[in-house]
Every structure is written in C-alpha cells, then in structure tokens.
Design an enzyme around this catalytic site. Sequence first.
Site, PDB file in Angstrom:
ATOM      1  N   HIS A   4       0.831  -1.201   0.000  1.00 20.27           N
ATOM      2  CA  HIS A   4       0.000   0.000   0.000  1.00 20.27           C
ATOM      3  C   HIS A   4       0.866   1.252   0.000  1.00 20.27           C
ATOM      4  CE1 HIS A   4       1.027  -0.576   4.230  1.00 20.27           C
ATOM      5  NE2 HIS A   4       0.706   0.693   4.452  1.00 20.27           N
ATOM      6  N   HIS A  28       4.720   0.226   0.134  1.00 16.43           N
ATOM      7  CA  HIS A  28       5.512  -0.548   1.083  1.00 16.43           C
ATOM      8  C   HIS A  28       4.681  -1.671   1.681  1.00 16.43           C
ATOM      9  CE1 HIS A  28       3.651   2.723   3.420  1.00 16.43           C
ATOM     10  NE2 HIS A  28       3.654   1.888   4.452  1.00 16.43           N
ATOM     11  N   ASP A  56       0.565   5.015   1.883  1.00 15.50           N
ATOM     12  CA  ASP A  56      -0.158   5.477   3.068  1.00 15.50           C
ATOM     13  C   ASP A  56      -1.309   6.417   2.723  1.00 15.50           C
ATOM     14  OD1 ASP A  56       1.355   4.069   4.931  1.00 15.50           O
ATOM     15  OD2 ASP A  56       2.804   5.696   5.208  1.00 15.50           O
ATOM     16  N   ARG A 105       5.150   6.365  13.498  1.00 14.45           N
ATOM     17  CA  ARG A 105       5.217   7.061  12.217  1.00 14.45           C
ATOM     18  C   ARG A 105       4.771   8.510  12.336  1.00 14.45           C
ATOM     19  NH1 ARG A 105       1.322   4.563   8.196  1.00 14.45           N
ATOM     20  NH2 ARG A 105      -0.048   6.364   8.485  1.00 14.45           N
TER      21      ARG A 105
END
Length: 311
Positions: free
Chosen positions: A115, A271, A117, A286
């Site tokens: 995907h 990623h 983000d 994150r």
Amino acid sequence: MTGTATLSHPSTAQRSPEQPQLQVRPVGGRIGAEVRGVALDAKLDDATIGAINAALLEHKVLFFRGQSHLDDAAQEAFAARFGETVAHPTVASVASGSRLLELDSKHGTRANSWHTDVTFVDAYPKISILRGVVIPPAGGDTVWANTVAAYQHLPEPLRNLADTLWAVHSNAYDYAATRATPATDAELEYRKAFTSTLYETEHPVVRVHPETGERSLVLGHFVQRFVGLSQHDSDRLLELFQDHVTRLENTVRWRWTQGDVAIWDNRATQHYAVADYADAHRVVRRATVSGDVPVSIDGRTSRTVSRSTRT
C-alpha cells in the site's frame, strides 16, 4: 530524473563545519539508500535538510541507523522540517497532543500487504518517517517498491492504458481477503477504529510528482475498483499492475534494528510490512508530512467522492 537535485553514488552533501559529512549509499539498484554521518534532529541546518530531501527525491526511501536519541517529540519536530505534520485521519495518535501514529503488533496493526499510506483521502501524505521502537529478534522487515520505476518499465501499451485510468480508493479495505488465519480481537478492534470514518476518493492511476515531474503509479490495497470498469475487470487489472509495481527489481528490503529511522516519499512508493515474526513484539511509530492533491497527466486533480462517519 527531471526537476530534482541529485546526489552522486556515494555522495557527500555540504555541511556546516561542526557537522559530520552526509554520506548517501544506495542499497538497491532502483530504490533505497542508507544515509550515514548525521544525527536526525529538528535543529539541523537548512543545507542538511535540503540534502536529505534531495536524496529522498532521488532514492525514494532513506534509511538511518543509530537514531536512538530520538523520542516521540523529537521525531515529530524533525518531521516538521519537511512540512506540516498531520495525524492519521481515523486512528488515534500515540498520545494527546501528538500526531504520531503507533503501530504495535499487540494491538492488531500488522499491515501485511502492499500500500501507499492513506490514499483513501485526496491530499494523502507526501512523506512518512518511521522509527523502530521495539524490533523482533528475527523478521519484521519492511519492503518498499518504487512506483516511478514501475511506471517507467511498463510495456508501452500498459503505460498508455494507465495514463487514462482513474481508481476509487477507500479505507473499507477487506484485510480478511489476504489473510490465511482469522483476525484476532485486537485486529478487529483496530479495524473498527480504522474505518470509523469511511472515505472514497478518486485518484488518477498515474500522477505527476510535484517536485520531480516524474510519473508514478497510484495503486495499492486501498484501490476498490477502476472508474468505468466492473469489479471483476478491476480486480484482474489491479493484479496486473501491482505485479509490475512489486517486481523484485523495483524493491528494497530493510532489516530493522532498534533506533533505525526510515523516510520515504509516499508519492513515489508502496511498502509492505512483513508479518513473519509470530508472537514477537514489534512497535514502530510514524510521523507523516501533509501532501498535496495529486494531479493527472492531463491536469485533473483527485477528488473525494464520499465521507461518512460510522455510528
């Protein structure tokens, strides 16, 4: 590349006399570089931040070892040097007053699929900065794919098709469809929070990068269907394009150690966090930097189709 400052392989950016030299060493042939000689900090001079950004535009994802001096506040302050930091649109931040997203394997946050983000909103993040907090003794790697290289290496008929396509992205993603085992209670609870507000957004399959002018593919597991195509045709076509994105030649895999930081250009990558560490504990945090609304090759912009809050 077009429109971007580049660094040689390996490269040295100009630093102030009191700062060590910034060394950028490629990890993969098409994506990824390890950066040495810098301690990440919000107080880094503008030249160093510029050199990091230039390396990011070139290599798409950067890896920094030995950054254990960063805590949550310092990570978020460093991220803010690249633009406005934003919280996740549906999942609560790690603490009150913070915009950091915590991904804790004990709380059902194993995103074991490809995907980009937050593509279910229109202006999805431009940069993600991930810090390794608790790393399993084995497994738990993350793999990134270069969606610019994927586009560039498509056969010409597929590139021409991709240029014309639009896709509907949504956070109502069917995680169960890719799982071999039933979801845990923690995973179901996280899923409930993740879909507390449901989004549908139309993006061009090919966007023009606002800093480099490169064309990249906007795909991944948030794609629900292609505009104007049936679900059956959409599923088959998505699989075809995703196979090109995730070809090994377009990827780099990072073996985490505690204190590592990875920074990636979310406009030019996908990623995959590999959930191969059984019951071991994995925690990463994150920070995300606000992005702009994608623009297609013919100048049209992405648009939010719907947004609804679950009660």
